[in-house]
Design an enzyme around this catalytic site. Structure first.
Site, PDB file in Angstrom:
ATOM      1  NE  ARG A 195       2.792  14.317  15.053  1.00  0.00           N
ATOM      2  CZ  ARG A 195       3.298  13.156  14.653  1.00  0.00           C
ATOM      3  NH1 ARG A 195       3.474  12.199  15.525  1.00  0.00           N
ATOM      4  NH2 ARG A 195       3.636  12.951  13.399  1.00  0.00           N
TER       5      ARG A 195
ATOM      6  N   GLY B 292      -3.854   8.841   9.619  1.00  0.00           N
ATOM      7  CA  GLY B 292      -2.870   9.173  10.665  1.00  0.00           C
ATOM      8  C   GLY B 292      -3.310  10.327  11.553  1.00  0.00           C
TER       9      GLY B 292
ATOM     10  CG  ASN C 193      -1.696   1.222   1.450  1.00  0.00           C
ATOM     11  OD1 ASN C 193      -1.625   2.168   0.654  1.00  0.00           O
ATOM     12  ND2 ASN C 193      -2.468   1.256   2.528  1.00  0.00           N
TER      13      ASN C 193
ATOM     14  CG  ASP D  34      -7.570   4.114  -2.531  1.00  0.00           C
ATOM     15  OD1 ASP D  34      -7.952   3.296  -1.678  1.00  0.00           O
ATOM     16  OD2 ASP D  34      -7.250   5.285  -2.253  1.00  0.00           O
TER      17      ASP D  34
END
Ligand code: ADP
Ligand code: UVW
Ligand code: MG
Length: 401
Positions: A282, A325, A23, A153
């Site tokens: 972040r 993520g 992937n 996909d």
């Protein structure tokens, strides 16, 4: 000799032959072997120029994480080494292909004609397709006995209704193939597989590429990415949807160079375009500066608006599911998106708790699901190969859903 597809048989001495799923994402390589239980999972993150790290998980032992030098070439070498260390040899290599095309609606063998067509169309998705095709080539050389199977996909979005795939452009443009395909279908299918009682849900996939998909009865009802994965909500380096005149003016500004504008829209826009290049959410959350703050506000606003729009395609709203993520790991981004959705639920603003808790109190489940796209690839590949074997197909390229 090539072993029978879809089965686990001895080969290469004592090495069992298995399906290897590769992937290739825009910032990551995830590789897995199952038959159907997990034997090996290799997750290489940070391949977009940040520090690459590899996490290897076997069937029993704990995950081992280490830095990985060598970028994409090193990543594939790392997968090959991990397979060898675990005594595995692929009989079939299944590749995730991020591409919308009538030629690839379901898992099928990577024959030369199909590969040629994908090569010709690869400019359409510069962040995935060229690399995915080069990984197919590398896998053909490295595992020359193995069948190479391509898994689209977009396949999950094959059930989108006509009004969702049709773009409001004249007939000649539609006849030229301009339509919505949708992507992140393997991720959304994984959510549907993992949560059979999901109901009417909006899946918010926030990874390097970001998209929002409405799901009802396990089927796709709407999705934000369209002809290419640069459309829809902004991604980390992709613009998402823009006023058509913006694109035309960009072409003008770049002296008519489509390649330059495509690069700008795919690699230098989205969150990165607003933050001065930073894509790590972040860092942006910790930054506190005006550019980082604006990048996050634009991102959250567009994602929340897409969720609200997606709800209009459902017969109710039972759940919102965060994946990818960022979706899985960033509570702050999830809460900001949920906060923007509170006006959709009467009385939610007056309730106690965090925005997600308040949404839950109004009857919308808020879920976080680490997707397993490779498990879906494995299943679709085995199904396609066994259909092919049953048909005793004379034409191996006929492995199509
Ligand atoms: N704890 C975290 N907080 C915010 N973002 C994170 C966190 N962990 C990973 N990410 C981000 O997730 C993104 C990768 O998402 P993922 O879905 O795994 O990749 P891909 O889109 O390449 O398939 C990266 O941009 C990474 O910075
Ligand atoms: C379609 C897409 O954007 O995929 P990824 O998020 O894995 O790059
Ligand atoms: Mg991904």
């Amino acid at each position: 000799m090539r072993p029978d597809a879809g089965t686990t048989v001895p080969a290469e001495g004592s090495h069992p032959c298995v399906v290897l799923c590769l992937n290739v994402g825009s910032s990551s390589l995830k590789a897995a072997v199952r038959d159907p239980h997990l034997r090996l999972h290799v997750d290489v993150a940070g391949l977009d120029g940040t520090t690459a790290r590899v996490t290897t998980t076997g069937p029993h032992g704990p995950a081992e994480e280490e830095p990985l030098p060598g970028g994409w070439t090193g990543a594939l070498d790392g997968v090959a080494q991990a397979l060898e260390q675990h005594g595995l040899w692929p009989a079939v290599v299944a590749h995730r292909i991020v591409h919308g095309s009538a030629a690839l609606r379901g898992a099928r063998h990577a024959d030369e004609r199909l590969l040629d067509q994908l090569r010709r169309e690869s400019a359409r998705d510069p962040l995935h397709l060229p690399r995915q095709l080069s990984v197919v080539e590398a896998a053909r050389i490295r595992w020359s006995d193995a069948d190479q199977v391509l898994v689209p996909d977009s396949g999950f979005h094959g059930t989108l209704p006509g009004e969702a795939v049709t773009l409001p452009v004249p007939p000649e443009a539609r006849a030229a193939g301009l339509r919505r395909w949708g992507f992140h279908g393997l991720a959304v299918q994984s959510v549907v597989d993992l949560l059979p009682g999901l109901g009417a849900a909006v899946v918010v996939h926030l990874g390097s590429g970001c998209s929002v998909t409405a799901v009802q009865h396990g089927l796709s009802r709407h999705t934000t990415m369209s002809l290419s994965p640069a459309g829809g909500v902004p991604s980390l380096t992709r613009s998402g949807d823009l006023d058509p005149e913006v694109v035309l003016q960009l072409v003008d500004l770049h002296g008519g160079s489509l390649a330059a504008v495509r690069d700008l829209l795919n690699r230098r826009s989205g969150v990165a375009g607003l933050s001065g290049g930073t894509t790590d959410v972040r860092e942006l959350l910790a930054d506190g500066g005006a550019a980082a703050d604006l990048a996050l506000r634009v991102f959250v606003r567009d994602v929340a608006m897409a969720v609200a729009g997606a709800v209009t395609t459902l017969e109710g709203w039972d759940a919102v599911v965060f994946t990818g993520g960022i979706g899985v790991h960033s509570e702050e981004i999830r809460e900001r998106v949920c906060a923007a959705l509170l006006p959709l639920r009467g009385g939610a603003r007056g309730l106690w708790g965090s925005p997600s808790q308040r949404l839950v109190a109004t009857g919308v489940r808020v879920l976080t699901v680490p997707v397993d796209e490779e498990a879906v690839m494995d299943r679709l590949t085995r199904q396609a190969l066994s259909r092919h074997a049953r048909a005793g197909a004379a034409d191996p390229a006929a492995v199509q859903r």
